[in-house]
Scaffold this motif. Structure first.
Motif, short mmCIF file in Angstrom:
data_model
loop_
_atom_site.label_atom_id
_atom_site.label_comp_id
_atom_site.label_asym_id
_atom_site.label_seq_id
_atom_site.Cartn_x
_atom_site.Cartn_y
_atom_site.Cartn_z
N HIS A 36 0.87 -1.17 0.00
CA HIS A 36 0.00 0.00 0.00
C HIS A 36 0.91 1.23 0.00
O HIS A 36 1.93 1.26 0.69
CB HIS A 36 -0.90 -0.01 1.24
N PRO A 37 0.54 2.27 -0.78
CA PRO A 37 1.46 3.42 -0.87
C PRO A 37 1.72 4.13 0.45
O PRO A 37 2.72 4.85 0.59
CB PRO A 37 0.78 4.35 -1.89
N SER A 38 0.87 3.93 1.45
CA SER A 38 1.10 4.59 2.75
C SER A 38 2.21 3.91 3.56
O SER A 38 2.69 4.47 4.55
CB SER A 38 -0.18 4.59 3.57
N ILE A 39 2.61 2.72 3.16
CA ILE A 39 3.53 1.93 4.01
C ILE A 39 4.94 2.50 4.04
O ILE A 39 5.59 2.51 5.08
CB ILE A 39 3.52 0.46 3.56
N LEU A 40 5.41 3.01 2.92
CA LEU A 40 6.81 3.44 2.86
C LEU A 40 7.13 4.48 3.93
O LEU A 40 8.15 4.37 4.62
CB LEU A 40 7.16 3.96 1.45
#
Ligand code: NAI
Ligand code: MN
Ligand code: ZN
Length: 336
Positions: free
Chosen positions: A236-240
């Protein structure tokens, strides 16, 4: 021959097609087993930006060579092979530096060209890797998903002393757990997922600690532990940004995702801890490495498998795989 064809996004059929003839440098494989990957489902639904239609899907497959094209030794007929789906040109810049998986003319079998959910499939002869008898037919298609973990860990260079954190306990997270534990001997592998059933699979695949972040955020449950190696196999793009915040100084972070959504990060969050960020796509000639690891007993591919279907049940199999992540992980297709 019978082949699973995605005619156009949304349309899956089993078609009778003419037997393909291997071109010069190619082999034809009589497919025996294949396995379903998230990207097969994405091609079906039109969510894979690289796919061309109509397409025979399937990039994880195993079988026996039954015909060879011009220039290929006919003694290869009968070989048991797992097929590397990465087809590269061999002379562009990435190919010249050992990164054929990002070849400027990259063709992926089952994505850009016809794949292995079919009674027969073609592949360049060099992509068909012979398998030792110790790897059973039923598990041989799982070499490919393990090459993804082999590729990212080649960048990350895990050591026994790492505290590893893996996001996601789907097939990609599970192969990463097995490689970190079985091959690199990492002492502490922590896995985070939102589904308790997936976390149970993570445990069975060797994870040392499982964290459910569906209710409480991960940082509240890590007790101040700072992971030194992080793999994002949830993507998910929020993970980084969260991974960067949680990471130890000098940590390495590996990314596998293909989301087109932006991730927001500051330079400071990376540079102040001198974090290394690696991305990894498919695999760069890692079939022999993974075959060796399985042969040596370092990996247990059977631990990924929850279901087996016949090729004729493909729609049911792909629907279960897509809709039931609590009950389904890797699905094997029996082709012949
Ligand atoms: P999957 O969907 O089966 O597994 C993802 C897991 O992550 C699920 O169990 C889900 O519950 C969990 N998850 C989702 N959001 C989360 C969050 N915020 N925190 C914690 N857990 C979360 O998918 P699979 O097959 O394991 O693949 C994972 C990703 O890897 C996909 O995005 C896929 O596109 C990518 N991929 C990349 C490859 C590459 O070569 N770079 C190759 C294959 C897959
Ligand atoms: Mn795959
Ligand atoms: Zn190339």
């Amino acid at each position: 021959m019978k082949s699973v064809v995605i005619e156009r996004p949304g349309s899956l059929t089993i078609e009778t097609r003419p037997l393909p003839q291997p071109a010069a440098g190619e082999v034809r494989v009589k497919v025996q087993y294949a396995s379903i990957c998230g990207s097969d489902v994405h091609i079906w639904h039109g969510h894979n930006p690289f796919a061309r239609y109509p397409r025979v899907i399937g990039h994880e497959f195993f079988g026996r060579i039954d015909a060879v094209g011009e220039g290929i030794d006919s003694r290869r007929i009968g070989e048991r092979v797992a097929v590397d789906p990465v087809v590269s040109c061999g002379h562009c810049y990435p190919c010249s530096v050992g990164r054929p998986n990002v070849c400027s003319e990259l063709q992926v079998i089952g994505v850009h060209r016809d794949g292995g959910f079919s009674e027969y499939a073609l592949a360049p002869a060099d992509n068909a890797w012979p398998l030792p008898e110790s790897i059973p037919d039923t598990l041989a298609s799982l070499v490919e998903p393990f090459t993804i973990a082999a590729n990212i860990t080649a960048f990350l260079q895990p050591t026994a002393n790492d505290i590893a954190l893996i996001y996601g306990a789907g097939p990609m997270g599970l192969t990463a757990i097995q490689v970190l534990k079985g091959v690199y001997g990492v002492q502490q592998v922590i896995v985070v997922d939102r589904l308790p059933e997936r976390l149970a699979l993570a445990q069975q695949n060797g994870a040392d600690r499982m964290i459910d972040n569906s209710q409480l955020p991960l940082d509240a449950q890590l007790d101040g532990i700072k992971p030194t190696l992080i793999i994002d196999a949830a993507c998910h793009p929020s993970i980084l940004a969260e991974a960067v915040a949680l990471a130890s100084p000098a940590a390495r972070i590996g990314l596998l995702g293909f989301s087109g959504e932006p991730c927001t990060l500051t330079q400071q969050s990376l540079t102040s801890k001198e974090l290394s960020l690696f991305t990894s796509r498919l695999n760069s000639k890692r079939f022999p490495q993974v075959i060796g690891w399985i042969e040596q007993g370092l990996l247990q591919p059977e631990k990924l498998v929850t279901h087996t279907f016949a090729l004729s049940e493909i729609e049911q199999a792909m629907t279960l795989f897509e809709k039931q992540p609590r009950h389904c992980c890797k699905v094997i297709l029996k082709v012949d």
